[in-house]
Design an enzyme around this catalytic site. Sequence first.
Site, mmCIF file in Angstrom:
data_model
loop_
_atom_site.group_PDB
_atom_site.id
_atom_site.type_symbol
_atom_site.label_atom_id
_atom_site.label_comp_id
_atom_site.label_asym_id
_atom_site.label_seq_id
_atom_site.Cartn_x
_atom_site.Cartn_y
_atom_site.Cartn_z
ATOM 1 N N GLY A 287 0.834 -1.194 0.000
ATOM 2 C CA GLY A 287 0.000 0.000 0.000
ATOM 3 C C GLY A 287 0.867 1.242 0.000
ATOM 4 N N SER B 190 1.207 3.518 -3.348
ATOM 5 C CA SER B 190 0.657 4.539 -4.248
ATOM 6 C C SER B 190 -0.694 5.035 -3.752
ATOM 7 C CB SER B 190 0.474 3.965 -5.650
ATOM 8 O OG SER B 190 1.686 3.450 -6.128
ATOM 9 N N SER C 208 -1.487 -4.337 -5.822
ATOM 10 C CA SER C 208 -1.650 -5.615 -6.509
ATOM 11 C C SER C 208 -2.151 -6.669 -5.541
ATOM 12 C CB SER C 208 -0.316 -6.057 -7.120
ATOM 13 O OG SER C 208 0.079 -5.123 -8.097
ATOM 14 N N GLU D 110 18.790 -10.049 -5.511
ATOM 15 C CA GLU D 110 18.822 -9.807 -6.946
ATOM 16 C C GLU D 110 17.613 -8.975 -7.364
ATOM 17 O OE1 GLU D 110 18.288 -9.784 -10.802
ATOM 18 O OE2 GLU D 110 16.996 -11.324 -9.938
ATOM 19 N N THR E 27 8.211 4.500 -13.452
ATOM 20 C CA THR E 27 7.949 4.633 -14.887
ATOM 21 C C THR E 27 9.266 4.790 -15.644
ATOM 22 O OG1 THR E 27 7.848 7.045 -14.945
ATOM 23 C CG2 THR E 27 5.815 5.894 -14.347
ATOM 24 N N GLU F 84 10.091 7.053 -17.595
ATOM 25 C CA GLU F 84 10.560 8.447 -17.526
ATOM 26 C C GLU F 84 11.377 8.656 -16.249
ATOM 27 O OE1 GLU F 84 7.421 7.622 -18.332
ATOM 28 O OE2 GLU F 84 7.456 8.200 -20.441
HETATM 29 C C1 LIG Z 1 -0.018 -3.290 -12.899
HETATM 30 C C2 LIG Z 1 0.341 -2.342 -11.819
HETATM 31 C C3 LIG Z 1 0.562 -2.811 -10.541
HETATM 32 C C4 LIG Z 1 0.854 -1.932 -9.495
HETATM 33 N N1 LIG Z 1 1.017 -2.430 -8.237
HETATM 34 C C5 LIG Z 1 1.218 -1.574 -7.203
HETATM 35 C C6 LIG Z 1 1.260 -2.053 -5.861
HETATM 36 O O1 LIG Z 1 1.147 -3.252 -5.612
HETATM 37 N N2 LIG Z 1 1.421 -1.167 -4.870
HETATM 38 C C7 LIG Z 1 1.563 0.176 -5.099
HETATM 39 O O2 LIG Z 1 1.727 0.926 -4.155
HETATM 40 N N3 LIG Z 1 1.527 0.673 -6.363
HETATM 41 C C8 LIG Z 1 1.349 -0.172 -7.416
HETATM 42 N N4 LIG Z 1 1.293 0.319 -8.709
HETATM 43 C C9 LIG Z 1 1.370 1.771 -8.916
HETATM 44 C C10 LIG Z 1 2.686 2.239 -9.522
HETATM 45 O O3 LIG Z 1 3.711 2.213 -8.572
HETATM 46 C C11 LIG Z 1 2.438 3.646 -10.086
HETATM 47 O O4 LIG Z 1 1.563 3.487 -11.173
HETATM 48 C C12 LIG Z 1 3.689 4.344 -10.548
HETATM 49 O O5 LIG Z 1 4.489 4.711 -9.452
HETATM 50 C C13 LIG Z 1 3.364 5.609 -11.373
HETATM 51 O O6 LIG Z 1 2.469 6.417 -10.737
HETATM 52 P P1 LIG Z 1 1.131 6.943 -11.456
HETATM 53 O O7 LIG Z 1 0.475 5.771 -12.058
HETATM 54 O O8 LIG Z 1 0.395 7.733 -10.480
HETATM 55 O O9 LIG Z 1 1.639 7.854 -12.647
HETATM 56 P P2 LIG Z 1 2.089 9.381 -12.526
HETATM 57 O O10 LIG Z 1 3.172 9.492 -11.519
HETATM 58 O O11 LIG Z 1 0.924 10.273 -12.393
HETATM 59 O O12 LIG Z 1 2.736 9.586 -13.945
HETATM 60 C C14 LIG Z 1 1.992 9.937 -15.135
HETATM 61 C C15 LIG Z 1 2.993 10.229 -16.238
HETATM 62 O O13 LIG Z 1 3.826 11.342 -15.869
HETATM 63 C C16 LIG Z 1 5.170 10.983 -15.930
HETATM 64 N N5 LIG Z 1 5.938 11.638 -14.884
HETATM 65 C C17 LIG Z 1 5.654 11.757 -13.563
HETATM 66 N N6 LIG Z 1 6.641 12.377 -12.920
HETATM 67 C C18 LIG Z 1 7.595 12.654 -13.830
HETATM 68 C C19 LIG Z 1 8.869 13.279 -13.779
HETATM 69 N N7 LIG Z 1 9.405 13.722 -12.649
HETATM 70 N N8 LIG Z 1 9.566 13.367 -14.925
HETATM 71 C C20 LIG Z 1 9.067 12.899 -16.091
HETATM 72 N N9 LIG Z 1 7.873 12.320 -16.200
HETATM 73 C C21 LIG Z 1 7.149 12.182 -15.081
HETATM 74 C C22 LIG Z 1 5.178 9.477 -15.710
HETATM 75 O O14 LIG Z 1 6.363 8.887 -16.190
HETATM 76 C C23 LIG Z 1 3.945 9.059 -16.465
HETATM 77 O O15 LIG Z 1 4.242 8.944 -17.832
HETATM 78 C C24 LIG Z 1 0.984 -0.543 -9.753
HETATM 79 C C25 LIG Z 1 0.795 -0.072 -11.052
HETATM 80 C C26 LIG Z 1 0.478 -0.953 -12.086
HETATM 81 C C27 LIG Z 1 0.248 -0.396 -13.447
#
Ligand SMILES: Cc1cc2nc3c(=O)[nH]c(=O)nc-3n(C[C@H](O)[C@H](O)[C@H](O)COP(=O)(O)OP(=O)(O)OC[C@H]3O[C@@H](n4cnc5c(N)ncnc54)[C@H](O)[C@@H]3O)c2cc1C
Lengths: 379, 393
Positions: free
Chosen positions: B129, B131, B163, B246, B375, B377
């Site tokens: 938990g 995000s 997840s 790893e 991501t 980026e």
């Molecule tokens: C299948 C899946 C499983 C997941 N499982 C978990 C989980 O178990 N627990 C958990 O806590 N989270 C989980 N996540 C969440 C994941 O960690 C987040 O999706 C990730 O950290 C990105 O955050 P966001 O989706 O809010 O995108 P945002 O941060 O809002 O990003 C949106 C866009 O903006 C870009 N961006 C943001 N900041 C910058 C920057 N500084 N420079 C350049 N570009 C930027 C990003 O690269 C992206 O393209 C999961 C996500 C997915 C898709």
Amino acid sequence: MDFDLNEDQELLKKTAREFLTAECPSRLVREVEKGTGYSRELWEKMAGLGWVGLPVEEDLGGSGAGFLDMCLLVEEIGRALAPVPFISTALCEYALIDGGSAEQKKRLLPRMASGKLIMTPALNDATLSFHPGAIECGAAKKGGGYVIRGAKLLVPYGAIADAYLVATRTGGAGENGITLFIVDRNHKGISVSPVPTIACDARCHVQMESVEVGRESLLGREGDGWPLLKMLLRRGATLTSAEMIGGAQAVLERTVAYVKDRVQFERPVGSFQAVQHKCANMAGACDGARFVTYQAAWLLSENLPCDREVAIAKAWTSDAYTRVCLDSHQAHGAIGFTKEYDLQLYTRRAKAAELAYGDTRHHSEMLADLMGLGVSKSL
Amino acid sequence: MDLRFSPEEEAFRTELVEFLGAEVPPEMEADYDGLDLSPEQFEFAGAFDRKLAAKGWLCMHWPKEYGGQAASITRQVVFNEEMGYRRVPSRSSMGINIVGPAIMLYGNEEQKKRYLSAIARGDTEFCQGFSEPNSGSDLASLRTKAVEDGDSYIVNGQKIWSSRAHHASYCWLLARTDPEAPKHKGLTTFAVDMKTPGITVRPIVTVLGSTHFCEIFFDNARVPKDALVGEKNRGWYQAMGTLSFERSGIGRVASSRRALDDLIVYVKQTQRNGIPLSQDPIVRQQLAELQTEIEVARLLCYRVAWMQSKGKVPSYESSMARVFGQELSQKVMRVGMKILGLAGQLLHGVPGAPVNGNVTRGFLSTISNTIRSGTSEIQRNIIAQRGLALPRR
Ligand SMILES: Cc1cc2nc3c(=O)[nH]c(=O)nc-3n(C[C@H](O)[C@H](O)[C@H](O)COP(=O)(O)OP(=O)(O)OC[C@H]3O[C@@H](n4cnc5c(N)ncnc54)[C@H](O)[C@@H]3O)c2cc1C
């Protein structure tokens, strides 16, 4: 698993870097481009350091170093854009070591190791392909020797080499019937014409009109040259990859330094994410190229099976170096488009190296075969 | 330089491959990213985790005192590579790879006793938990609050994208315990029982149609103080702390390699315009390019593992391996879909779907590979700023 170089290898790299930084400034590279495409002075100094003799065994005037060591040295040559027939001569040395008679080795290798005899592979026929089927240049038995007829194109350092390692066909097709000869450049019937090329690297067309050679010119066995040539091509692809990783790394470093320094909108352009991400891509291309190349070099050093890894190294590195150069141009803006700025020296050589010893397409095709997709009908 | 695995590691690989061959029936193999498990596969995954645990392999990278084998990094590479290649479904990776190691480093004796052997046996599942709706890449901005109240913390807020939270027994929670402190310095980690009153879990359906991740709502959830792991307000640093196992991402690369091998079988068996697809020069070039890039990705991962095995701490190197592997996994599916042509739209489970519809699923599931766990980026920012020392502004 160990990615580390040993102490001797680190030392070789360091010595080569220092030597070439001092002895091969871009001024020299530029001067040489206007002339023969080759610096005899630099070549003699490098031979004096024992580098040209690295592959050759000690009894014949060399030091019997491993192939990986050679690649490390060539990496530095690529970084410095050193205009010397190093890869060409090394490939011929290896071919002699692999397939030469005791007499040939004794006659040729000491002179090659000392830099006095420059030899270069003359491989490409009219189709400019590196596949064995492309070898057309004919050699026929005559008396106790042979007569060679044909043309070899884009021979690296063709005008300044003292001898050529010529791939001919004495019969058969494809891999069968290939025969290798060592022929002096001054031999009767040979004419050499330099061709301007993108890297200004002294490539030549070599015309052979009824070149009569004796048996002592034959390298290996008649009709059985393909294994030797295949080995040469593997080494050629890998050494060229090594040259490219040196060049690509230099371009990356130069680019990073530039974008840190260049200010627009009151901040370094390197602080803009669009520029940063381009640099990150370049770094990935360079590191990836280094590891696939080292992997191929190490396998060759250890005499382990390496066809797949060599194809991968050359396929990736060929694309990567050119890509790194083009990204670098973008990151530099207009200054990078000038002749005065050194980047162009790399870009032009990147393209030439990309094409040498098989481009990405060529090696991908070989790889497809090795992946079990069957031999392509298009070959 | 010696890029070989040791004879012992190769022997382990053989043993593992044989074991997986015998124990993982093809119908239990997951999709390439493990985001689309059927209920049967999910059941199987739990049972199989326990089988691996019985062999000592599930947490082989853990120290012996906690039920592991203190396996070398390179042995873990072998394990993760083969598991990825065989697409073995798993349910315990969060506990095994994230929570367990954190508890070992920062937990107290009582917590170690309570969680570690259960995780090691494959008996307890954690979700993560971290995000929140307004805190993704900028994780440290998260707002879920944990406020001290007697012998407990009262948690209020919302997590998202967790997840398999709907199956988990515990949540590895990152919450704000000091709203006044700078954003990285007010966060704390908790191991929260999912049965705590005030916790509601709402699954979210993925692009694939699968139920993989969830929202978790905390509404005055009373969490006992002994759920706090490590030091209060040090949660960010604990969560980011160097992990000695790893983490090169080799499993994903192996999964891409598997997809390529599946495609190779397909092009050899499939005729188009009177010739096998394997003789189509464009297809050959495309597949060779994938093979080349998979090798690059593999070596970038091996470099990370090798650094770790030498006691070095990878920084941009792991970002490089990750971003390369993440994007490559998408490329494999893009190219694969092009090769499948019109039949590529047939879904998994539909009779006649090429490669059993896995490439089609992979085309969708790999969309998430450049998003989850950092991501691409963000990874490139790290390469540029940490690796190349480019200025932030
Ligand atoms: C299948 C899946 C499983 C997941 N499982 C978990 C989980 O178990 N627990 C958990 O806590 N989270 C989980 N996540 C969440 C994941 O960690 C987040 O999706 C990730 O950290 C990105 O955050 P966001 O989706 O809010 O995108 P945002 O941060 O809002 O990003 C949106 C866009 O903006 C870009 N961006 C943001 N900041 C910058 C920057 N500084 N420079 C350049 N570009 C930027 C990003 O690269 C992206 O393209 C999961 C996500 C997915 C898709």
